[in-house]
Each structure stands twice: as C-alpha cells, then as structure tokens.
Design an enzyme around this catalytic site. Sequence first.
Site, mmCIF file in Angstrom:
data_model
loop_
_atom_site.group_PDB
_atom_site.id
_atom_site.type_symbol
_atom_site.label_atom_id
_atom_site.label_comp_id
_atom_site.label_asym_id
_atom_site.label_seq_id
_atom_site.Cartn_x
_atom_site.Cartn_y
_atom_site.Cartn_z
ATOM 1 C CD GLU A 1 -9.772 3.619 6.444
ATOM 2 O OE1 GLU A 1 -10.997 3.366 6.458
ATOM 3 O OE2 GLU A 1 -9.233 4.271 5.519
ATOM 4 C CG LEU B 1 -5.674 13.281 5.870
ATOM 5 C CD1 LEU B 1 -5.635 14.620 5.146
ATOM 6 C CD2 LEU B 1 -5.597 12.142 4.869
ATOM 7 N NE ARG C 1 -15.801 13.054 9.685
ATOM 8 C CZ ARG C 1 -14.708 12.776 8.989
ATOM 9 N NH1 ARG C 1 -14.289 11.513 8.902
ATOM 10 N NH2 ARG C 1 -14.030 13.731 8.382
ATOM 11 C CG HIS D 1 -18.252 11.849 6.222
ATOM 12 N ND1 HIS D 1 -18.926 13.022 6.047
ATOM 13 C CD2 HIS D 1 -16.957 12.197 6.440
ATOM 14 C CE1 HIS D 1 -18.085 14.037 6.144
ATOM 15 N NE2 HIS D 1 -16.879 13.561 6.386
ATOM 16 C CB SER E 1 -14.745 18.507 2.855
ATOM 17 O OG SER E 1 -14.034 18.848 4.022
ATOM 18 N N GLY F 1 0.835 -1.195 0.000
ATOM 19 C CA GLY F 1 0.000 0.000 0.000
ATOM 20 C C GLY F 1 0.870 1.245 0.000
ATOM 21 N N GLY G 1 -0.449 4.645 0.104
ATOM 22 C CA GLY G 1 -1.126 5.871 0.499
ATOM 23 C C GLY G 1 -0.263 6.629 1.483
#
Length: 644
Positions: free
Chosen positions: A431, A447, A336, A265, A283, A39, A41
């Site tokens: 994650e 992030l 959220r 979300h 967002s 991965g 990311g």
Amino acid sequence: MLDSKVPVGPLAEKWSKHKFNMKLVNPANKRKFTIIVVGTGLAGASAAASLAELGYNVKTFCYQDSPRRAHSIAAQGGINAAKNYQNDGDSVYRLFYDTIKGGDYRAREANVYRLAEVSVNIIDQCVAQGVPFAREYGGLLDNRSFGGAQVSRTFYARGQTGQQLLLGAYSALNRQIRKGKVTSYTRHEMLDLVKIDGHARGIITRDMVTGKVEAHEGHAVLLCTGGYGNVFFLSTNAMGCNVTAAWRAHKRGAYFANPCYTQIHPTCIPVTGDHQSKLTLMSESLRNDGRVWVPKTQELAEKLRQGQLKPVDIKEEDRDYFLERKYPSFGNLVPRDVASRNAKEMVDDGRGVGKSGVAVFLDFADAIKRLGKDTVEAKYGNLFDMYYQITDENPYEQPMRIYPAVHYTMGGVWVDYNLMTTVPGLYALGECNFSDHGANRLGASALMQGLSDGYFVIPYTVGDYLANLGSFAPVDKNNPAFEQTRKEVEDKINTLLSLKGSKTVDDIHKKLGNIMWEYCGMARTAEGLTKAKGLIQELKKEFWSDVKVLGENEELNMSLEKAGRVADFLELGELMVDDALNRSESCGGHFRLESQTAEGEAKRDDENYTYVAAWEFKGENQAEVLHKEELVFENVKLTQRSYK
C-alpha cells in the site's frame, strides 16, 4: 521524464522475459549485501523472509512490539487469485481487466497484469505455510465474491484472512530471525532516509522506548509502511498507522504519486460521536449475502430515526434496495467507490437511518431465511460478534447499520516496474506505493498486492539493482551523511519538544481530519478544495505556534511520536488537496462534483488526465512540482465504467 521501465513485448510475456533479462547475484555474494526493510506487514514480512531465504542479510524495523501486530492483521474478507477453481469463467486476463476497470483506467497496465499473473502463486505459497483457508465440503479451497467482479475468486479464512496470512509470513520471517539472517528491530520508528551519492544507503530511527536516535546502513531500503488514511483522523486504520517513513523519503527525493486517490469503504460501523479515535470495518464479504437498503420515503426514515418504527416494521414494498435497483448486473457487489457514493446520496436525500441519520442498512434476513442461521454464522460469525460487541445490536435479528469510512489509499510513493522509487536503491512495496490500483482498489486486492510485491517481485528486482552496483563492499557507516542526517532528525525532535502551546496534538489532528473529510472526502469541488488549502495552511501555523508536546525524548513519549506524525500529515494533506485540485475530472475514489454524468457517475477526462501525477518536493513551504507519467492502454479500451 519519469521512466516506468516497463519491458517491451506482449503483455502476457513482459514479466517472464523481464525476470530472465535481469542480472542475478551469485549465492555466495548475496551474504555480502544488507537490505533494510521498514514495516513488517504482509509486504514487509514476506519480502524480508524471501530475501533472507535467498541469502541476503536483512534488517527489519517496525514501530509495534512485534512484527505480527502490523495493520495487515486487521484485513478481514479475503485475497483474490485467478485460480478459477469455481470454473466460472475466471482467468488471469479477467482479473487484470477487472482491476484496470475497477481502478477507473488510471493504473499502469503492465504492473496490474503482473499482479494478476502472480496471484495464482500466492495461494500455493500460503497453503504451503499452513494458512487455514476456508474449504468446501469435499476439501477444496472455497471462494466467495467481492465487489467489481462477476466471478468468485476470493480466498478467505472466515473474517480473519489478513491475520492468517500475516501469521504465515511471520512464521517464515521468524525462521530467518532464528537462523540469524534477519535482525528484527521492534519499537523503532523510521524518521529519515540516508542518501550517499544520490543512492539510498540507510535510515535514521528512533528507539521508541529509550528515545535513542540511531543510524542503520544497508545497500538498499524497502519501504513497506502501508497507507496514509489516518490523515483523515477517523479511519479504519490502526491509530499508529502513519505516513512518516514515506513522507520523509519523499522529502529526500522520492516522488509522491496520486495522493488524492483515497478509498472510502462502504461497509463500516457509523460514527457515533466526537469521542471516537478510530472506526471499525465490516468486511466487504458481507455484501455477498447482505442486502443494502433504506426506506423509500423520508417520512419512514424519520420515524426510524425517532424510534417510532423498527427496521422489521418497514414493509418490503417500502424498502429501496438502491444498489440492486441501480446496478442490476452487479447488485450489492459494485466496487467500493460506487457503493460509497450511493450510500452518501441516500443520506443526503434524507433517507439515512440510525439516530444520526448517517447510515444505511445491511440486512441478512433473506440470507438467514435462505441458508439458515448456522450457515451464516459459519461464514460471518466473528464479524457479527464484532458488530454486536461495538453496537449492542444483534445482526441476526436486525439489520446492521453501515456507512462509508476512509479505509485505504491508492496513492503513494511513485515506483517504476521494478518497484524502485525515484531515489536509486529505495523501493516501495504494498500500500505504500501507488502502482496497482489506479483510482479505486477492488476488494480483496490489497493482500494480493502486498504478498505479490514481497514474495514474488522484489526478490528479482532488488537483486538486479545490487548486481549492477559493481561492488560487494559494505556500506561505510562512518560516511558523514549518516551523522548529518541523524543530527537533522535530532534537531527536529528538539524543535517539537520545545512546543509548549495550549493545544494537544490530537486537537490539531481532529481539525485536519474534519477539513479533509469535508472538502477532500467522498465529494470534492474546486471551491471546497481551495478553501481546504487555506484552512490547512492556517492549521499548520497553529500547530507550530500553539501545540503542546509533553515529556522528553529519552523516554517512551507518545505525545512526541504523534506530533511528528501529525506534522507530516499536515504537509501531506495540503499536497492531497493540490493533487485533487489539479485533477479536474472524476475517476474512481476521486469524485469532483463538477465532473459527473447525467446519472451521477464519475466522468473521466481521458484527453487531459490519463496520467499518473507524481509530485516532487522542492523545499519547505515551497510548491511541489508536478511530473506526469502518461498511461498507455494497448490491451484494454478506455470506456465509461458501467456496473449496471
């Protein structure tokens, strides 16, 4: 017993003392070790670049055609850090506390404090790389607010923060590729983990262009493969996002923790029909200036749905700004899980908007009036344009329609304080692991975690593991474990290719997604979860008896790729249901209707469920075994969350 390996001592000193106590690898010896990173990311790219910079040999693997196409690029709103540039009362401890509280007291204290502590270094690292964070008029880095906090600690680059951060990590990674310290394998999918004497010593991959199944050896393996939100079929994740690498590692001995903790979300573009294959995030930063509302009566909502009224026709006194009404202290910036459940409550009450009635409004009229259109456009212009391109509705002139959608998964591979899984030598970052967010992640913290793990944690902890190996010898690629595991992968591929039924893989995936959303989504009950388990078991039988996998292995074959991933999603979905059934409480994103307060908020059961649920795979079609890591809170008091 699960050993979290949390260091002893005061919370604020744990990480510093732990770094000193860990063994180091001599610079001349680092080049004798090879580390595999799956991965690319934010977690994977930052880890690979950092480890290569230290002198290790690194191999990176991604299924995309370039590392910079990892799904981290889709993150929009920002990244948290306790810099306190606004002088508004922020601190490392406040970020720690907000994250623990936001996760509904279901995260490990030591990991969360380290995350908050390291956050301040991330911003400096990224600025040095040239990440173009937004700045105030005087040139200082700007901040905005996100849910679950009463301070402004979120650094951002318009609505493209993930993209800019990934380009920074990608540039650092490319530098190491150029120097020859990183070997990059694109269009390669990890399909299994190779263990030798109980330790992770390599992976099996499939070249997605040629179909070649290959073995790759290394002294340690880092999983940086993201979350499993696509088990719901419709999510804000890229369509390629999957659980396969993590799940195959789980079946080799890595425990899977808290799989039922999924984040819905609140601000996503609503579903428009069965033709959709994914959903689009709007967002959370929009909730800084946008106001969430629905009509106060079902009659007005029905007229809106029928097109008899427009949103601007609804008078101010006939609007219910329900988040501001119910949570005056936090208003539209509640966490959220809270915002999502309240949006669902409005729709269930018959006051949803849009043609489907499954949406609420996010209105910027007040912000445009207060700040001016130019200022709003400077902040959110690319997000407004994205919304317009998808819906053909101008958010400068009418409210956005939003509704919750699957976005992130707090559950994942169990790791200790060093980010090592229950398989020695196998690590999970970002994650992919479960460690930092408890039952609900605060906005702009994904992030932060990915870069924290990659830039500042794993370079220390993996070095400690390698220093204790007692040998600098390369991994023996001729060990029988490599060929045996490779053959098992080929056998599974051939089994999938032999399936010539009448259903497409997407047919099965959609059915699974509907089951998961209906019974293991925003609201869950024992009855519904029990039903879901039976439905998933039936669907699994249907998959293996009546699905049709097209093509051959020795070619680009997306049907084969999807089949393998959906087979894993089916198994994961059943474990998620088991985990949700086991946890007879409500906490964060896991909301059991049987466990709620008189005001409809999540009601925890701290006496019985203050633990991490880590599941051990015991064999095909066998029940997984639950292991509990008790969570100890020495620095925060367990209380009922309140954002009122």
